[in-house]
Design a protein around this motif. Structure first.
Motif, PDB file in Angstrom:
ATOM      1  N   ALA A  87       0.839  -1.201   0.000  1.00  0.00           N
ATOM      2  CA  ALA A  87       0.000   0.000   0.000  1.00  0.00           C
ATOM      3  C   ALA A  87       0.875   1.252   0.000  1.00  0.00           C
ATOM      4  N   TYR A  88       0.416   2.256  -0.732  1.00  0.00           N
ATOM      5  CA  TYR A  88       1.111   3.535  -0.791  1.00  0.00           C
ATOM      6  C   TYR A  88       0.093   4.667  -0.592  1.00  0.00           C
ATOM      7  N   VAL A  89       0.598   5.818  -0.211  1.00  0.00           N
ATOM      8  CA  VAL A  89      -0.166   7.062  -0.355  1.00  0.00           C
ATOM      9  C   VAL A  89       0.571   7.923  -1.379  1.00  0.00           C
ATOM     10  N   PHE A  90      -0.203   8.667  -2.175  1.00  0.00           N
ATOM     11  CA  PHE A  90       0.423   9.526  -3.183  1.00  0.00           C
ATOM     12  C   PHE A  90      -0.076  10.966  -3.018  1.00  0.00           C
ATOM     13  N   PRO A  91       0.679  11.946  -3.506  1.00  0.00           N
ATOM     14  CA  PRO A  91       0.372  13.355  -3.243  1.00  0.00           C
ATOM     15  C   PRO A  91      -1.006  13.765  -3.766  1.00  0.00           C
ATOM     16  N   LYS A  92      -1.667  14.639  -3.013  1.00  0.00           N
ATOM     17  CA  LYS A  92      -3.016  15.087  -3.366  1.00  0.00           C
ATOM     18  C   LYS A  92      -3.049  15.869  -4.672  1.00  0.00           C
ATOM     19  N   ASP A 138      -6.752  -0.500   9.051  1.00  0.00           N
ATOM     20  CA  ASP A 138      -5.705   0.146   9.846  1.00  0.00           C
ATOM     21  C   ASP A 138      -4.787  -0.881  10.512  1.00  0.00           C
ATOM     22  N   ASN A 139      -5.133  -2.173  10.433  1.00  0.00           N
ATOM     23  CA  ASN A 139      -4.215  -3.204  10.919  1.00  0.00           C
ATOM     24  C   ASN A 139      -3.084  -3.466   9.924  1.00  0.00           C
ATOM     25  N   PHE A 140      -3.355  -3.212   8.649  1.00  0.00           N
ATOM     26  CA  PHE A 140      -2.343  -3.427   7.616  1.00  0.00           C
ATOM     27  C   PHE A 140      -1.529  -2.159   7.358  1.00  0.00           C
ATOM     28  N   ILE A 141      -2.212  -1.027   7.343  1.00  0.00           N
ATOM     29  CA  ILE A 141      -1.538   0.246   7.085  1.00  0.00           C
ATOM     30  C   ILE A 141      -0.757   0.676   8.318  1.00  0.00           C
ATOM     31  N   GLN A 142       0.492   1.048   8.122  1.00  0.00           N
ATOM     32  CA  GLN A 142       1.335   1.519   9.217  1.00  0.00           C
ATOM     33  C   GLN A 142       1.657   2.996   9.017  1.00  0.00           C
ATOM     34  N   GLY A 143       1.678   3.730  10.102  1.00  0.00           N
ATOM     35  CA  GLY A 143       1.998   5.145  10.013  1.00  0.00           C
ATOM     36  C   GLY A 143       0.922   6.048  10.566  1.00  0.00           C
ATOM     37  N   GLY A 144      -0.092   5.448  11.200  1.00  0.00           N
ATOM     38  CA  GLY A 144      -1.121   6.256  11.830  1.00  0.00           C
ATOM     39  C   GLY A 144      -2.107   6.851  10.848  1.00  0.00           C
ATOM     40  N   GLU A 145      -2.807   7.872  11.295  1.00  0.00           N
ATOM     41  CA  GLU A 145      -3.893   8.468  10.515  1.00  0.00           C
ATOM     42  C   GLU A 145      -3.415   9.085   9.208  1.00  0.00           C
ATOM     43  N   ILE A 146      -2.209   9.616   9.194  1.00  0.00           N
ATOM     44  CA  ILE A 146      -1.702  10.238   7.971  1.00  0.00           C
ATOM     45  C   ILE A 146      -1.565   9.202   6.848  1.00  0.00           C
ATOM     46  N   ALA A 147      -1.346   7.941   7.215  1.00  0.00           N
ATOM     47  CA  ALA A 147      -1.215   6.876   6.224  1.00  0.00           C
ATOM     48  C   ALA A 147      -2.553   6.234   5.900  1.00  0.00           C
ATOM     49  N   TYR A 148      -3.441   6.137   6.896  1.00  0.00           N
ATOM     50  CA  TYR A 148      -4.713   5.441   6.686  1.00  0.00           C
ATOM     51  C   TYR A 148      -5.807   6.343   6.128  1.00  0.00           C
ATOM     52  N   ALA A 149      -5.775   7.646   6.453  1.00  0.00           N
ATOM     53  CA  ALA A 149      -6.846   8.572   6.073  1.00  0.00           C
ATOM     54  C   ALA A 149      -7.162   8.559   4.573  1.00  0.00           C
ATOM     55  N   PRO A 150      -6.175   8.522   3.667  1.00  0.00           N
ATOM     56  CA  PRO A 150      -6.517   8.532   2.239  1.00  0.00           C
ATOM     57  C   PRO A 150      -7.441   7.382   1.833  1.00  0.00           C
ATOM     58  N   PHE A 151      -7.223   6.183   2.363  1.00  0.00           N
ATOM     59  CA  PHE A 151      -8.056   5.044   2.005  1.00  0.00           C
ATOM     60  C   PHE A 151      -9.451   5.167   2.611  1.00  0.00           C
ATOM     61  N   ASN A 152      -9.530   5.734   3.801  1.00  0.00           N
ATOM     62  CA  ASN A 152     -10.815   5.880   4.475  1.00  0.00           C
ATOM     63  C   ASN A 152     -11.667   6.962   3.805  1.00  0.00           C
ATOM     64  N   TYR A 153     -11.090   8.118   3.556  1.00  0.00           N
ATOM     65  CA  TYR A 153     -11.850   9.225   2.989  1.00  0.00           C
ATOM     66  C   TYR A 153     -12.117   9.033   1.490  1.00  0.00           C
ATOM     67  N   GLY A 154     -11.216   8.360   0.797  1.00  0.00           N
ATOM     68  CA  GLY A 154     -11.358   8.257  -0.651  1.00  0.00           C
ATOM     69  C   GLY A 154     -12.082   7.023  -1.138  1.00  0.00           C
ATOM     70  N   ARG A 155     -12.605   6.216  -0.202  1.00  0.00           N
ATOM     71  CA  ARG A 155     -13.166   4.919  -0.599  1.00  0.00           C
ATOM     72  C   ARG A 155     -14.414   5.036  -1.470  1.00  0.00           C
ATOM     73  N   MET A 156     -15.069   6.195  -1.507  1.00  0.00           N
ATOM     74  CA  MET A 156     -16.260   6.363  -2.327  1.00  0.00           C
ATOM     75  C   MET A 156     -15.915   6.653  -3.787  1.00  0.00           C
ATOM     76  N   GLU A 157     -14.634   6.871  -4.075  1.00  0.00           N
ATOM     77  CA  GLU A 157     -14.208   7.127  -5.452  1.00  0.00           C
ATOM     78  C   GLU A 157     -13.082   6.161  -5.836  1.00  0.00           C
ATOM     79  N   PRO A 158     -13.401   4.865  -5.918  1.00  0.00           N
ATOM     80  CA  PRO A 158     -12.361   3.879  -6.223  1.00  0.00           C
ATOM     81  C   PRO A 158     -12.136   3.693  -7.712  1.00  0.00           C
ATOM     82  N   ARG A 159     -10.978   3.182  -8.047  1.00  0.00           N
ATOM     83  CA  ARG A 159     -10.671   2.680  -9.396  1.00  0.00           C
ATOM     84  C   ARG A 159      -9.952   1.352  -9.210  1.00  0.00           C
ATOM     85  N   TYR A 160     -10.227   0.408 -10.112  1.00  0.00           N
ATOM     86  CA  TYR A 160      -9.713  -0.953  -9.915  1.00  0.00           C
ATOM     87  C   TYR A 160      -9.323  -1.572 -11.243  1.00  0.00           C
TER      88      TYR A 160
END
Length: 333
Positions: A87-92, A138-160
């Motif tokens: 898993a990664y986070v990328f710039p907004k 949040d059990n898989f993502i490490q780094g606290g809220e800064i790492a997990y927040a993108p997946f939580n907030y962006g889950r309504m706009e997925p691409r697969y």
């Protein structure tokens, strides 16, 4: 109204800003990008897991309701092999569309074919909820809220995207890419899974046929399959872990001095057939050599034959069947 302390107000005001910042570095120590799929430029790694051999169930269709009204997928693929999750986070400042298009182009260039792809509402109801619950929790993502927040907030706009390809030696590889959009001033989220078809490492548990069981098999069917003889992939050298099986084969031949057998090498259907024929022949010859050199079995009683994938005992479409097809057989002459 009860006045809130000034430090609490400052914390609430600062939190959205903090969560919009990229982690300064990868949050998982010892993790690395997959050699097949590199990270999107500027992304930070926030989740990582590798299993050398495991089962993976990959979505291959829309998220729908089953006959009982429960969330399910129209189709899934159940695979076995080396399983990597990253898993990664990328710039907004980057969009999930741009990220996905880059991965699609890279996979196309590598010769992969799309199995299933979707975006936003076309992925079905609660598609993003599945990934948050089962893959990027949040059990898989490490780094606290800064790492997990993108997946939580962006889950309504997925691409697969799920795609299938092959390694240079013909082994199947599946790759999935799941992205969520940067929303509410958060960063974007990117999740990758790669399942590389490979044989499970043998020799971890011994359950070989003994000489008596081999004798019964030959008496009943004129042959017996032996699964305790091990070789490295693409190699014909008998591995040390084969000692127990070779010992029982030798005991069988020593107990019945008149018995002559063909030692037949079998492979699965992965790779080039002509090469597998040659490989299975060399493996059969290596078994005879080991029996003669280490157990003093008269080599004149043994004859080597390699038949590659010409005589399967199970389907080669799944790894479980391919494991059964990779064997040595003793066939009565």
């Amino acid at each position: 109204m009860t006045a809130r302390p000034l430090f609490a107000l400052l914390l609430c005001a600062a939190a959205p800003f903090a969560f919009s910042q990229m982690p300064p570095k990868d949050t998982v120590s010892g993790a690395k990008d997959h050699p097949l799929l590199s990270r999107f430029e500027g992304a930070k790694l926030v989740g990582y897991q590798v299993k050398e051999f495991d089962e993976a169930v990959l979505p291959a269709g829309k998220r729908v309701a089953d006959k009982n009204g429960q969330p399910a997928f129209e189709q899934t693929l159940t695979l076995e092999g080396k399983h990597t999750r990253i898993a990664y986070v990328f710039p907004k400042e980057r969009s999930s569309l741009e990220v996905m298009r880059n991965y699609q182009a890279a996979l196309d260039k590598a010769g992969f074919k799309t199995v299933f792809a979707c975006a936003k509402e076309n992925c079905g109801s609660a598609f993003g909820e599945f990934w948050n619950e089962k893959r990027v929790s949040d059990n898989f993502i490490q780094g606290g809220e800064i790492a997990y927040a993108p997946f939580n907030y962006g889950r309504m706009e997925p691409r697969y995207l799920l795609a299938k390809g092959a390694t240079k030696d013909g082994r199947p590889v599946h790759a999935l890419v799941y992205t969520v959009a940067p929303v509410q001033d958060k960063n974007g989220g990117l999740y990758l899974e790669v399942v590389e078809g490979k044989a499970m490492e043998g020799g971890k548990v011994s359950a070989n046929l003994d000489a008596a069981a081999m004798a019964k098999g030959i008496a009943a069917e004129g042959k017996v399959a032996v699964y305790g003889v091990y070789f490295d992939t693409g190699k014909s050298d008998v591995k040390p872990e084969s000692k127990a099986a070779l010992g029982e084969m030798a005991k069988l031949l020593q107990q019945d001095g008149k018995l002559k057998v063909y030692v037949v090498g079998h492979t699965d259907n992965q790779g080039v057939l002509a090469q597998n024929v040659d490989l299975s022949q060399k493996r059969a010859e290596a078994v005879i050599k080991a029996l003669a050199a280490d157990y003093k079995v008269d080599a004149k009683r043994l004859s080597a034959k390699g038949v590659a994938s010409y005589a399967p005992v199970a389907s080669n479409d799944a790894d479980a069947g391919r494991q059964l097809n990779r064997r040595v057989e003793l066939v009565k002459q």
